[in-house]
Scaffold this motif. Structure first.
Motif, mmCIF file in Angstrom:
data_model
loop_
_atom_site.group_PDB
_atom_site.id
_atom_site.type_symbol
_atom_site.label_atom_id
_atom_site.label_comp_id
_atom_site.label_asym_id
_atom_site.label_seq_id
_atom_site.Cartn_x
_atom_site.Cartn_y
_atom_site.Cartn_z
ATOM 1 N N ALA A 299 0.825 -1.216 0.000
ATOM 2 C CA ALA A 299 0.000 0.000 0.000
ATOM 3 C C ALA A 299 0.853 1.258 0.000
ATOM 4 N N SER A 300 0.230 2.341 -0.465
ATOM 5 C CA SER A 300 0.761 3.688 -0.309
ATOM 6 C C SER A 300 2.152 3.838 -0.912
ATOM 7 N N ALA A 301 3.186 4.051 -0.084
ATOM 8 C CA ALA A 301 4.528 4.290 -0.591
ATOM 9 C C ALA A 301 5.036 3.125 -1.432
ATOM 10 N N SER A 302 4.680 1.901 -1.061
ATOM 11 C CA SER A 302 5.117 0.748 -1.856
ATOM 12 C C SER A 302 4.436 0.748 -3.222
ATOM 13 N N GLU A 303 3.218 1.279 -3.301
ATOM 14 C CA GLU A 303 2.534 1.393 -4.591
ATOM 15 C C GLU A 303 3.152 2.490 -5.447
ATOM 16 N N THR A 320 -0.171 -10.008 -7.062
ATOM 17 C CA THR A 320 -1.601 -9.741 -7.148
ATOM 18 C C THR A 320 -1.872 -8.260 -6.894
ATOM 19 N N ARG A 321 -3.091 -7.830 -7.200
ATOM 20 C CA ARG A 321 -3.459 -6.422 -7.105
ATOM 21 C C ARG A 321 -3.133 -5.840 -5.730
ATOM 22 N N SER A 322 -2.583 -4.625 -5.725
ATOM 23 C CA SER A 322 -2.179 -3.974 -4.482
ATOM 24 C C SER A 322 -3.379 -3.341 -3.764
ATOM 25 N N PHE A 323 -3.118 -2.733 -2.610
ATOM 26 C CA PHE A 323 -4.173 -2.247 -1.710
ATOM 27 C C PHE A 323 -5.005 -1.132 -2.327
ATOM 28 N N GLY A 324 -4.357 -0.205 -3.035
ATOM 29 C CA GLY A 324 -5.104 0.869 -3.685
ATOM 30 C C GLY A 324 -5.205 2.157 -2.907
ATOM 31 N N LYS A 325 -4.176 2.496 -2.122
ATOM 32 C CA LYS A 325 -4.187 3.747 -1.362
ATOM 33 C C LYS A 325 -3.413 4.801 -2.140
ATOM 34 N N GLY A 326 -4.143 5.651 -2.859
ATOM 35 C CA GLY A 326 -3.519 6.646 -3.709
ATOM 36 C C GLY A 326 -3.602 8.050 -3.150
ATOM 37 N N SER A 327 -3.541 8.203 -1.838
ATOM 38 C CA SER A 327 -3.620 9.528 -1.221
ATOM 39 C C SER A 327 -2.401 9.776 -0.348
ATOM 40 N N VAL A 328 -2.132 11.060 -0.105
ATOM 41 C CA VAL A 328 -0.975 11.474 0.691
ATOM 42 C C VAL A 328 -1.468 12.190 1.935
ATOM 43 N N ALA A 345 -3.430 15.457 -0.455
ATOM 44 C CA ALA A 345 -3.190 15.322 -1.899
ATOM 45 C C ALA A 345 -3.491 13.902 -2.350
ATOM 46 N N ARG A 346 -3.713 13.770 -3.647
ATOM 47 C CA ARG A 346 -3.709 12.466 -4.301
ATOM 48 C C ARG A 346 -2.382 12.331 -5.033
ATOM 49 N N TYR A 347 -1.912 11.095 -5.176
ATOM 50 C CA TYR A 347 -0.717 10.935 -5.991
ATOM 51 C C TYR A 347 -1.052 10.156 -7.255
ATOM 52 N N TYR A 348 -0.246 10.396 -8.266
ATOM 53 C CA TYR A 348 -0.442 9.785 -9.579
ATOM 54 C C TYR A 348 0.873 9.177 -10.047
ATOM 55 N N PRO A 350 3.703 7.987 -12.977
ATOM 56 C CA PRO A 350 4.263 8.809 -14.061
ATOM 57 C C PRO A 350 3.368 8.954 -15.283
ATOM 58 N N SER A 351 2.531 7.951 -15.578
ATOM 59 C CA SER A 351 1.635 8.059 -16.734
ATOM 60 C C SER A 351 0.350 8.800 -16.388
ATOM 61 N N ASN A 352 0.344 9.468 -15.213
ATOM 62 C CA ASN A 352 -0.775 10.304 -14.772
ATOM 63 C C ASN A 352 -2.029 9.493 -14.450
ATOM 64 N N ARG A 353 -1.851 8.292 -13.919
ATOM 65 C CA ARG A 353 -3.008 7.484 -13.512
ATOM 66 C C ARG A 353 -3.091 7.447 -11.987
ATOM 67 N N SER A 354 -4.294 7.531 -11.494
ATOM 68 C CA SER A 354 -4.540 7.397 -10.065
ATOM 69 C C SER A 354 -4.843 5.940 -9.751
ATOM 70 N N ILE A 355 -4.215 5.428 -8.698
ATOM 71 C CA ILE A 355 -4.498 4.046 -8.299
ATOM 72 C C ILE A 355 -5.437 4.016 -7.095
ATOM 73 N N GLN A 356 -5.992 5.189 -6.718
ATOM 74 C CA GLN A 356 -6.879 5.276 -5.569
ATOM 75 C C GLN A 356 -8.073 4.343 -5.730
ATOM 76 N N ALA A 357 -8.256 3.449 -4.767
ATOM 77 C CA ALA A 357 -9.366 2.484 -4.738
ATOM 78 C C ALA A 357 -9.351 1.551 -5.957
ATOM 79 N N LYS A 358 -8.222 1.469 -6.638
ATOM 80 C CA LYS A 358 -8.076 0.556 -7.770
ATOM 81 C C LYS A 358 -6.832 -0.311 -7.635
ATOM 82 N N GLY A 359 -5.769 0.233 -7.106
ATOM 83 C CA GLY A 359 -4.558 -0.526 -6.896
ATOM 84 C C GLY A 359 -3.701 -0.643 -8.147
#
Length: 476
Positions: A299-303, A320-328, A345-348, A350-359
């Motif tokens: 999760a988070s920093a590891s993502e 397998t799919r990660s936790f999906g924590k895309g916020s700071v 903040a949300r983080y994205y 490099p390809s400008n994709r958010s993994i929030q709630a998706k992983g």
């Protein structure tokens, strides 16, 4: 009347209108602000009325400090699952975890049947030198029974100023009677990086992102590089069950394996708060192939690390799919009153994709083989990801705004025996070029490629993503 007179009066009229419009706008803004403040004051009056009624009429005399702390925490936790209030003690504990060093004994412990069980002593620490062993049971601290204490309370008693002693009463299998062990506290440094050679492949396990992570990872790479020598095939970076930690450490670890390009983008409420961290020249792995292992506990920093290396085509992501924590979260100290952890903040990637709630979806999905005796128990527990947390931030991309297409989390089981670790064994075979299956043929992502650099602004942030869950074991 001359044309110049007409022009003069027209100018005055327009100036007057502009002034009136400006005055009107200011008045309207002030009125709107005043109205909002008035409503806020009404709500604060309501809070004060409820607080006084509780203090005067509740069946037992309440603790005023606890009432206020609970109210603050309720306000913050209503925002999202990761915003919260930290009391002064909890703030100190958080600082200990992120610094990665404290005054203590040097043992990793858990609670079992009302007593403290030693998971393992940490090498070259007071506990190891005193002879404590894995599976020892600690029943008393300074002759006071542990029974009735929580794990956190017991850990608090074992930690303390450097060079102060503590007496542990230990029960050990094979010994008829309990015995006392005197341990003198010392500075304990938590090493979040463990490494070993898997034949001609370097294996590095990163358990968390604290202030020691980047430096220790560089040392691990240097040590294994010398140990394995010129036949080194590649690296496995294991981020499974890594709950996250410091953003700057995640950026530094990503930078270790990248020559250039974006690492992560952070976007706050306002556009001017957008920041981007870029890689600097220098790859400590000399361009060797890399596999990153993730699972539902990543999760988070590891993502951030997995997402950066995946988007820059520097590593193949397996698991397998990660936790999906895309916020700071930013830690905001409140002087002597503790601190608040606030999502800023949300983080994205490099390809400008958010993994929030998706992983992060792995390049190659490999489910960990679960032993038969654990299948029934683990199978009954639905994997928990960010998407399953009540009040989580919605993914800002596309239809996920309405909560659609949200999916995160997966099994977090990892076999203790490396030989039975399905994901690790597949990663080793993949790096050797012997992995079987249709996915193994597609190994293009293991080759370093020219990194992509999406448009963004400014430099890296220094705020702190927060782990989604507590660890089951606690170092002391």
């Amino acid at each position: 009347m001359r044309k110049t007179d007409y022009a003069f009066w027209t100018f005055l009229l327009m100036t007057g209108l502009a002034g009136a419009t400006t005055l009107l706008n200011v008045t309207q803004t002030y009125s709107a602000t005043s109205s909002q403040n008035s409503e806020l004051y009404k709500q604060l009056d309501l809070f004060g009325d409820v607080l006084e009624r509780v203090r005067s009429d509740y069946v037992e005399k309440p603790d005023d400090t606890q009432l206020i702390e609970s109210a603050i925490n309720g306000m913050l936790s209503s925002l999202d699952p990761h915003s919260s209030y930290m009391s002064p003690k909890n703030f100190r504990d958080m600082q200990v975890q992120t610094r990665g060093e404290f005054g203590g004994l040097g043992i990793e412990v858990t609670m079992e049947n009302g007593v403290i069980k030693v998971v393992s002593p940490i090498d070259d620490t007071p506990a190891a030198k005193a002879g404590l062993m894995a599976n020892d049971l600690i029943t008393h601290l300074d002759n006071e029974a542990i029974s009735g204490l929580t794990l956190e309370q017991a850990v608090e008693k074992m930690r303390g100023p450097v060079n102060t002693p503590i007496m542990l009463t230990v029960v050990r299998k094979g010994k008829d009677d309990p015995f006392d062990v005197k341990v003198v506290r010392d500075v304990i440094r938590i090493n979040p990086v463990k490494s070993r050679a898997e034949g001609d492949i370097g294996y590095i396990k990163v358990s968390t992102f604290n202030e020691q992570t980047h430096a220790n990872l560089v040392k691990a790479v240097e040590t294994l590089d010398k140990q394995i020598g010129p036949n080194l095939k590649g690296w496995v970076i294991d981020l499974r069950n890594n709950p996250g930690g410091l953003l700057d450490q995640a950026i530094a670890v990503s930078d270790d394996f990248l020559e250039q390009g974006a690492i992560v983008l952070t976007k706050g409420r306002n556009n001017e708060e957008t920041q981007r961290a870029n890689a600097r020249p220098g790859d400590i792995s000399d361009g060797k192939k890399i596999v990153v292992l993730i699972n539902g506990g990543s999760a988070s920093a590891s993502e951030i690390v997995a997402g950066a290396l995946q988007d820059q085509k520097r590593a193949t992501i397996i698991g397998t799919r990660s936790f999906g924590k895309g916020s700071v979260q930013t830690i905001i100290p409140l002087g002597a009153n503790g601190a608040i952890r606030l999502t800023t903040a949300r983080y994205y990637t490099p390809s400008n994709r958010s993994i929030q709630a998706k992983g992060i979806e792995p390049d190659i999905v490999i489910d960990e083989a679960i032993p038969d005796d654990l299948k029934d128990k683990i199978g009954a527990d639905k994997p928990r990801g960010e998407a399953s947390l009540r009040g989580h931030l919605k993914n800002p991309d596309g239809s996920a705004k309405e909560g659609k297409d949200e999916e995160s989390g997966s099994s977090s089981y990892v076999a203790k025996d490396a030989d039975k670790d399905t994901q690790l064994q597949y990663a080793l075979s993949f790096l050797h070029g012997t992995a079987k299956g249709p996915e193994a043929a597609n190994n293009a992502s293991t080759a370093p490629a020219a990194p992509t650099t999406p448009p963004a602004a400014n430099s890296s942030g220094t705020t702190t993503p927060t782990p989604p869950e507590e660890k089951k074991t606690t170092p002391n």
